[in-house]
Design a protein around this motif. Structure first.
Motif, PDB file in Angstrom:
ATOM      1  N   SER A  42      72.796 114.292  25.325  1.00 32.47           N
ATOM      2  CA  SER A  42      72.742 113.278  24.241  1.00 32.47           C
ATOM      3  C   SER A  42      73.767 113.434  23.357  1.00 32.47           C
ATOM      4  CB  SER A  42      71.397 113.316  23.638  1.00 32.47           C
ATOM      5  OG  SER A  42      71.249 114.557  22.872  1.00 32.47           O
ATOM      6  N   ASP A  43      73.986 112.571  22.381  1.00 29.19           N
ATOM      7  CA  ASP A  43      75.090 112.824  21.328  1.00 29.19           C
ATOM      8  C   ASP A  43      74.845 114.003  20.363  1.00 29.19           C
ATOM      9  OD1 ASP A  43      75.874 110.316  22.011  1.00 29.19           O
ATOM     10  OD2 ASP A  43      74.992 109.118  20.451  1.00 29.19           O
ATOM     11  N   HIS A  44      73.573 114.678  20.602  1.00 25.88           N
ATOM     12  CA  HIS A  44      73.265 115.954  19.899  1.00 25.88           C
ATOM     13  C   HIS A  44      73.032 117.097  20.762  1.00 25.88           C
ATOM     14  CE1 HIS A  44      74.004 113.930  16.052  1.00 25.88           C
ATOM     15  NE2 HIS A  44      73.518 112.995  16.491  1.00 25.88           N
ATOM     16  N   ASP A  45      72.302 116.962  21.803  1.00 19.74           N
ATOM     17  CA  ASP A  45      71.837 117.910  22.591  1.00 19.74           C
ATOM     18  C   ASP A  45      72.632 118.463  23.744  1.00 19.74           C
ATOM     19  OD1 ASP A  45      69.666 118.292  20.602  1.00 19.74           O
ATOM     20  OD2 ASP A  45      68.803 116.600  21.573  1.00 19.74           O
ATOM     21  N   VAL A  46      72.827 119.737  23.770  1.00 18.97           N
ATOM     22  CA  VAL A  46      73.708 120.246  25.022  1.00 18.97           C
ATOM     23  C   VAL A  46      73.092 121.465  25.432  1.00 18.97           C
ATOM     24  CG1 VAL A  46      75.917 121.471  25.279  1.00 18.97           C
ATOM     25  CG2 VAL A  46      75.766 119.593  23.662  1.00 18.97           C
ATOM     26  N   ASP A  47      72.671 121.481  26.783  1.00 15.44           N
ATOM     27  CA  ASP A  47      72.332 122.901  27.329  1.00 15.44           C
ATOM     28  C   ASP A  47      73.463 123.981  27.685  1.00 15.44           C
ATOM     29  OD1 ASP A  47      69.519 122.653  26.865  1.00 15.44           O
ATOM     30  OD2 ASP A  47      69.283 121.806  28.772  1.00 15.44           O
ATOM     31  N   LEU A  48      73.337 125.125  27.492  1.00 20.98           N
ATOM     32  CA  LEU A  48      74.412 125.945  27.889  1.00 20.98           C
ATOM     33  C   LEU A  48      73.858 127.112  28.677  1.00 20.98           C
ATOM     34  CD1 LEU A  48      77.364 127.084  27.432  1.00 20.98           C
ATOM     35  CD2 LEU A  48      76.230 128.476  25.701  1.00 20.98           C
ATOM     36  N   HIS A  49      74.315 127.490  30.071  1.00 21.03           N
ATOM     37  CA  HIS A  49      73.789 128.272  31.024  1.00 21.03           C
ATOM     38  C   HIS A  49      74.683 129.555  30.598  1.00 21.03           C
ATOM     39  CE1 HIS A  49      73.402 129.232  35.494  1.00 21.03           C
ATOM     40  NE2 HIS A  49      72.258 130.099  34.487  1.00 21.03           N
ATOM     41  N   LEU A  50      73.833 130.327  29.498  1.00 15.07           N
ATOM     42  CA  LEU A  50      74.605 131.700  28.900  1.00 15.07           C
ATOM     43  C   LEU A  50      74.179 132.932  29.889  1.00 15.07           C
ATOM     44  CD1 LEU A  50      76.138 132.735  26.735  1.00 15.07           C
ATOM     45  CD2 LEU A  50      73.867 132.619  25.161  1.00 15.07           C
ATOM     46  N   THR A  51      73.047 132.876  30.715  1.00 16.35           N
ATOM     47  CA  THR A  51      72.490 133.798  31.415  1.00 16.35           C
ATOM     48  C   THR A  51      71.444 134.683  30.831  1.00 16.35           C
ATOM     49  OG1 THR A  51      73.956 135.593  31.104  1.00 16.35           O
ATOM     50  CG2 THR A  51      74.692 133.984  32.785  1.00 16.35           C
ATOM     51  N   VAL A  52      70.300 134.862  31.514  1.00 17.15           N
ATOM     52  CA  VAL A  52      69.281 135.787  30.982  1.00 17.15           C
ATOM     53  C   VAL A  52      69.738 137.178  30.345  1.00 17.15           C
ATOM     54  CG1 VAL A  52      67.277 137.225  31.448  1.00 17.15           C
ATOM     55  CG2 VAL A  52      67.689 134.782  32.435  1.00 17.15           C
ATOM     56  N   SER A  53      70.945 137.721  30.982  1.00 19.30           N
ATOM     57  CA  SER A  53      71.485 138.880  30.403  1.00 19.30           C
ATOM     58  C   SER A  53      72.130 139.014  29.181  1.00 19.30           C
ATOM     59  CB  SER A  53      72.220 139.807  31.356  1.00 19.30           C
ATOM     60  OG  SER A  53      73.173 139.255  31.715  1.00 19.30           O
ATOM     61  N   ALA A  54      72.970 137.807  29.110  1.00 24.23           N
ATOM     62  CA  ALA A  54      73.393 137.437  27.847  1.00 24.23           C
ATOM     63  C   ALA A  54      72.782 136.940  26.761  1.00 24.23           C
ATOM     64  CB  ALA A  54      74.666 136.412  27.938  1.00 24.23           C
ATOM     65  N   ILE A  55      71.633 136.099  27.079  1.00 23.48           N
ATOM     66  CA  ILE A  55      70.622 135.854  26.088  1.00 23.48           C
ATOM     67  C   ILE A  55      70.022 137.170  25.497  1.00 23.48           C
ATOM     68  CG2 ILE A  55      68.296 134.529  25.688  1.00 23.48           C
ATOM     69  CD1 ILE A  55      69.441 132.668  27.604  1.00 23.48           C
ATOM     70  N   ARG A  56      69.645 138.021  26.471  1.00 23.66           N
ATOM     71  CA  ARG A  56      68.899 139.234  25.929  1.00 23.66           C
ATOM     72  C   ARG A  56      69.941 140.026  24.895  1.00 23.66           C
ATOM     73  NH1 ARG A  56      67.763 141.952  31.102  1.00 23.66           N
ATOM     74  NH2 ARG A  56      66.904 139.991  31.733  1.00 23.66           N
ATOM     75  N   ARG A  57      71.234 139.943  25.255  1.00 20.38           N
ATOM     76  CA  ARG A  57      72.269 140.891  24.507  1.00 20.38           C
ATOM     77  C   ARG A  57      72.342 140.146  23.204  1.00 20.38           C
ATOM     78  NH1 ARG A  57      75.521 141.202  28.186  1.00 20.38           N
ATOM     79  NH2 ARG A  57      76.993 139.335  27.893  1.00 20.38           N
ATOM     80  N   PHE A  58      72.404 138.743  23.098  1.00 21.40           N
ATOM     81  CA  PHE A  58      72.608 138.013  21.630  1.00 21.40           C
ATOM     82  C   PHE A  58      71.472 137.731  21.268  1.00 21.40           C
ATOM     83  CE2 PHE A  58      76.540 136.902  24.168  1.00 21.40           C
ATOM     84  CZ  PHE A  58      77.458 137.892  23.570  1.00 21.40           C
ATOM     85  N   HIS A  59      70.085 138.066  21.655  1.00 23.63           N
ATOM     86  CA  HIS A  59      68.843 137.465  21.331  1.00 23.63           C
ATOM     87  C   HIS A  59      68.576 137.284  19.739  1.00 23.63           C
ATOM     88  CE1 HIS A  59      64.400 137.014  20.912  1.00 23.63           C
ATOM     89  NE2 HIS A  59      64.741 136.049  21.989  1.00 23.63           N
ATOM     90  N   ALA A  60      68.867 138.433  18.992  1.00 28.17           N
ATOM     91  CA  ALA A  60      68.439 138.330  17.562  1.00 28.17           C
ATOM     92  C   ALA A  60      69.536 137.541  16.848  1.00 28.17           C
ATOM     93  CB  ALA A  60      68.772 139.796  17.092  1.00 28.17           C
ATOM     94  N   ASP A  61      70.601 137.508  17.279  1.00 35.46           N
ATOM     95  CA  ASP A  61      71.547 136.420  16.481  1.00 35.46           C
ATOM     96  C   ASP A  61      71.143 134.740  16.992  1.00 35.46           C
ATOM     97  OD1 ASP A  61      73.071 138.448  15.161  1.00 35.46           O
ATOM     98  OD2 ASP A  61      74.337 138.545  17.075  1.00 35.46           O
ATOM     99  N   LEU A  62      70.830 134.651  18.179  1.00 33.90           N
ATOM    100  CA  LEU A  62      70.573 133.188  18.750  1.00 33.90           C
ATOM    101  C   LEU A  62      69.230 132.871  17.977  1.00 33.90           C
ATOM    102  CD1 LEU A  62      71.344 133.752  22.546  1.00 33.90           C
ATOM    103  CD2 LEU A  62      72.473 132.426  20.929  1.00 33.90           C
TER     104      LEU A  62
END
Length: 128
Positions: A42-62
């Motif tokens: 949409s004009d505001h919503d974007v899904d990003l395939h970051l990967t499970v391992s990257a999400i785990r690594r950046f989880h606190a910041d995300l």
């Protein structure tokens, strides 16, 4: 021009990304040679395939970001573009996603189960 259109225009010129329809059937996607990386829903919503391992690594910041929505177990994050800073965040996360996908084996054929984007799995409440 919406924030999503501006982000898409910026990302379309990246040499590692090519444009096409999103595999979820909603909106446009940018993909690398490895997999789909970004879905513009949409004009505001974007899904990003970051990967499970990257999400785990950046989880606190995300989790701290008001622009990010996480779905437990998903390798995708939803970025809500509400201001220029959110677009900057998306650009940084796309770089991280490209790097994360370089370290993954190329898929042979079909996507693994549970590898769908977060479209219709995330509700974004608009800020006032």
């Amino acid at each position: 021009m919406t924030l999503a259109q501006r982000a898409m225009k910026q990302l379309e010129v990246w040499p590692d990304l090519s444009s096409g329809p999103a595999s979820c059937g909603a909106g446009r996607a940018l993909r690398s040679v490895h997999s789909e990386i970004v879905h513009f829903h949409s004009d505001h919503d974007v899904d990003l395939h970051l990967t499970v391992s990257a999400i785990r690594r950046f989880h606190a910041d995300l989790q701290e970001s008001t622009a990010i929505r996480l779905v437990p177990g998903s390798g995708w994050v939803t970025v809500h573009l509400d201001c220029d800073t959110d677009v900057d965040l998306l650009m940084s996360l796309v770089s991280a996603a490209l790097k994360a996908h370089q370290n993954m084996p190329s898929p042979a054929g079909k996507r693994p189960a549970g590898d769908e984007c977060n479209f219709r799995r995330v509700t974004v409440l608009h800020r006032r």
